[in-house]
Design a protein around this motif. Structure first.
Motif, PDB file in Angstrom:
ATOM      1  N   ASP A   1      46.858  30.758  34.308  1.00 28.91           N
ATOM      2  CA  ASP A   1      48.064  30.855  34.921  1.00 28.91           C
ATOM      3  C   ASP A   1      48.826  29.652  34.826  1.00 28.91           C
ATOM      4  OD1 ASP A   1      46.776  29.523  36.720  1.00 28.91           O
ATOM      5  OD2 ASP A   1      46.500  31.117  38.149  1.00 28.91           O
ATOM      6  N   TYR A   2      49.554  29.278  35.707  1.00 32.63           N
ATOM      7  CA  TYR A   2      50.406  28.109  35.740  1.00 32.63           C
ATOM      8  C   TYR A   2      49.486  26.815  36.135  1.00 32.63           C
ATOM      9  CZ  TYR A   2      54.480  31.066  36.056  1.00 32.63           C
ATOM     10  OH  TYR A   2      55.338  32.194  36.075  1.00 32.63           O
ATOM     11  N   ASN A   3      48.450  26.977  36.920  1.00 36.99           N
ATOM     12  CA  ASN A   3      47.650  25.825  37.180  1.00 36.99           C
ATOM     13  C   ASN A   3      46.372  25.903  36.747  1.00 36.99           C
ATOM     14  OD1 ASN A   3      49.782  25.062  39.339  1.00 36.99           O
ATOM     15  ND2 ASN A   3      49.082  26.855  40.410  1.00 36.99           N
ATOM     16  N   ASN A   4      45.687  26.941  36.166  1.00 37.77           N
ATOM     17  CA  ASN A   4      44.116  26.903  35.880  1.00 37.77           C
ATOM     18  C   ASN A   4      44.127  27.778  34.698  1.00 37.77           C
ATOM     19  OD1 ASN A   4      43.231  25.819  38.508  1.00 37.77           O
ATOM     20  ND2 ASN A   4      43.611  27.714  39.459  1.00 37.77           N
TER      21      ASN A   4
ATOM     22  N   PHE B   1      60.981  41.997  34.171  1.00 33.80           N
ATOM     23  CA  PHE B   1      59.813  42.735  34.679  1.00 33.80           C
ATOM     24  C   PHE B   1      58.725  42.989  33.477  1.00 33.80           C
ATOM     25  CE2 PHE B   1      57.434  46.593  35.730  1.00 33.80           C
ATOM     26  CZ  PHE B   1      56.923  46.152  36.820  1.00 33.80           C
ATOM     27  N   PHE B   2      59.231  43.563  32.629  1.00 36.88           N
ATOM     28  CA  PHE B   2      58.422  44.114  31.310  1.00 36.88           C
ATOM     29  C   PHE B   2      58.059  42.844  30.508  1.00 36.88           C
ATOM     30  CE2 PHE B   2      60.154  48.299  32.752  1.00 36.88           C
ATOM     31  CZ  PHE B   2      58.926  48.900  33.059  1.00 36.88           C
ATOM     32  N   SER B   3      58.593  41.875  30.473  1.00 41.46           N
ATOM     33  CA  SER B   3      58.074  40.579  29.644  1.00 41.46           C
ATOM     34  C   SER B   3      57.220  39.660  30.419  1.00 41.46           C
ATOM     35  CB  SER B   3      59.308  39.923  29.150  1.00 41.46           C
ATOM     36  OG  SER B   3      60.120  39.333  30.216  1.00 41.46           O
ATOM     37  N   SER B   4      57.024  40.122  31.682  1.00 41.46           N
ATOM     38  CA  SER B   4      55.844  39.163  32.595  1.00 41.46           C
ATOM     39  C   SER B   4      54.585  40.219  32.416  1.00 41.46           C
ATOM     40  CB  SER B   4      56.335  39.286  34.098  1.00 41.46           C
ATOM     41  OG  SER B   4      56.435  40.486  34.650  1.00 41.46           O
TER      42      SER B   4
ATOM     43  N   ILE C   1      51.077  36.114  37.776  1.00 39.19           N
ATOM     44  CA  ILE C   1      51.316  34.820  36.912  1.00 39.19           C
ATOM     45  C   ILE C   1      50.096  34.861  35.858  1.00 39.19           C
ATOM     46  CG2 ILE C   1      52.805  33.637  38.175  1.00 39.19           C
ATOM     47  CD1 ILE C   1      50.259  32.135  39.354  1.00 39.19           C
ATOM     48  N   PHE C   2      48.941  35.707  36.272  1.00 38.48           N
ATOM     49  CA  PHE C   2      47.928  35.629  35.548  1.00 38.48           C
ATOM     50  C   PHE C   2      48.060  36.208  34.102  1.00 38.48           C
ATOM     51  CE2 PHE C   2      43.764  37.481  33.880  1.00 38.48           C
ATOM     52  CZ  PHE C   2      42.853  36.272  33.769  1.00 38.48           C
ATOM     53  N   ASN C   3      47.708  35.513  32.934  1.00 40.91           N
ATOM     54  CA  ASN C   3      47.651  36.119  31.759  1.00 40.91           C
ATOM     55  C   ASN C   3      46.528  35.935  30.778  1.00 40.91           C
ATOM     56  OD1 ASN C   3      48.914  36.537  29.208  1.00 40.91           O
ATOM     57  ND2 ASN C   3      49.462  34.485  28.803  1.00 40.91           N
TER      58      ASN C   3
ATOM     59  N   ILE D   1      41.210  40.009  38.600  1.00 43.37           N
ATOM     60  CA  ILE D   1      42.336  39.115  38.685  1.00 43.37           C
ATOM     61  C   ILE D   1      41.540  37.792  39.510  1.00 43.37           C
ATOM     62  CG2 ILE D   1      44.660  38.309  39.555  1.00 43.37           C
ATOM     63  CD1 ILE D   1      44.671  40.201  37.041  1.00 43.37           C
ATOM     64  N   PRO D   2      41.570  36.658  39.070  1.00 43.56           N
ATOM     65  CA  PRO D   2      40.965  35.646  40.003  1.00 43.56           C
ATOM     66  C   PRO D   2      41.627  35.323  41.204  1.00 43.56           C
ATOM     67  CG  PRO D   2      41.391  34.719  37.587  1.00 43.56           C
ATOM     68  CD  PRO D   2      42.090  36.069  37.624  1.00 43.56           C
ATOM     69  N   LYS D   3      40.815  35.211  42.217  1.00 43.36           N
ATOM     70  CA  LYS D   3      41.351  34.766  43.540  1.00 43.36           C
ATOM     71  C   LYS D   3      42.439  33.707  43.612  1.00 43.36           C
ATOM     72  CE  LYS D   3      37.375  36.379  46.027  1.00 43.36           C
ATOM     73  NZ  LYS D   3      36.279  36.006  46.872  1.00 43.36           N
ATOM     74  N   GLN D   4      42.313  32.828  42.667  1.00 45.57           N
ATOM     75  CA  GLN D   4      43.331  31.779  42.513  1.00 45.57           C
ATOM     76  C   GLN D   4      44.706  31.853  42.052  1.00 45.57           C
ATOM     77  OE1 GLN D   4      40.243  31.253  41.565  1.00 45.57           O
ATOM     78  NE2 GLN D   4      39.375  29.363  41.870  1.00 45.57           N
TER      79      GLN D   4
END
Length: 116
Positions: A66-69, A19-22, A47-49, A39-42
């Protein structure tokens, strides 16, 4: 039964470390302390970093992913977030995730045309 206590403690520690490393705690904190932290809508809080934060008193981010964008925060509203898919980024010559000028085929996450 003797090991039940150790198993529960171990599982709890694994959960807390994950949890805390996310990105979740940092994103929640950013949203709570700064109204310009979007936070972007997508994407989502989990997962947003953020990759580059603004200098100064604001805790808003400039670049994130994030994973996709990949994302670029070009202003102070949610409508000014620009996104580029990671698939499209591979097609860009000399792509740099931290330089909006190197992004090809960019699109706004939420366009102003949808409000008209």
């Amino acid at each position: 039964m003797k090991y039940k206590k150790y198993i529960i403690t171990t599982l709890l520690l694994i959960f807390l470390c994950a949890f805390f490393s996310s990105a979740f705690p940092g994103n929640v904190w950013g949203c709570l302390i700064d109204s310009n932290y979007y936070i972007p809508k997508q994407s989502n809080l989990f997962i947003f970093n953020t990759t580059v934060m603004q200098n100064g008193s604001s805790d808003a981010w400039i670049y994130g992913e994030d994973y996709n964008n990949y994302y670029y925060n070009s202003g102070l509203t949610k409508e000014e977030i620009i996104s580029l898919s990671k698939k499209e980024a591979k097609k860009c010559p000399d792509f740099n995730a931290l330089n909006i000028k190197s992004w090809c085929g960019i699109q706004q996450a939420s366009t102003s045309e949808s409000r008209k």
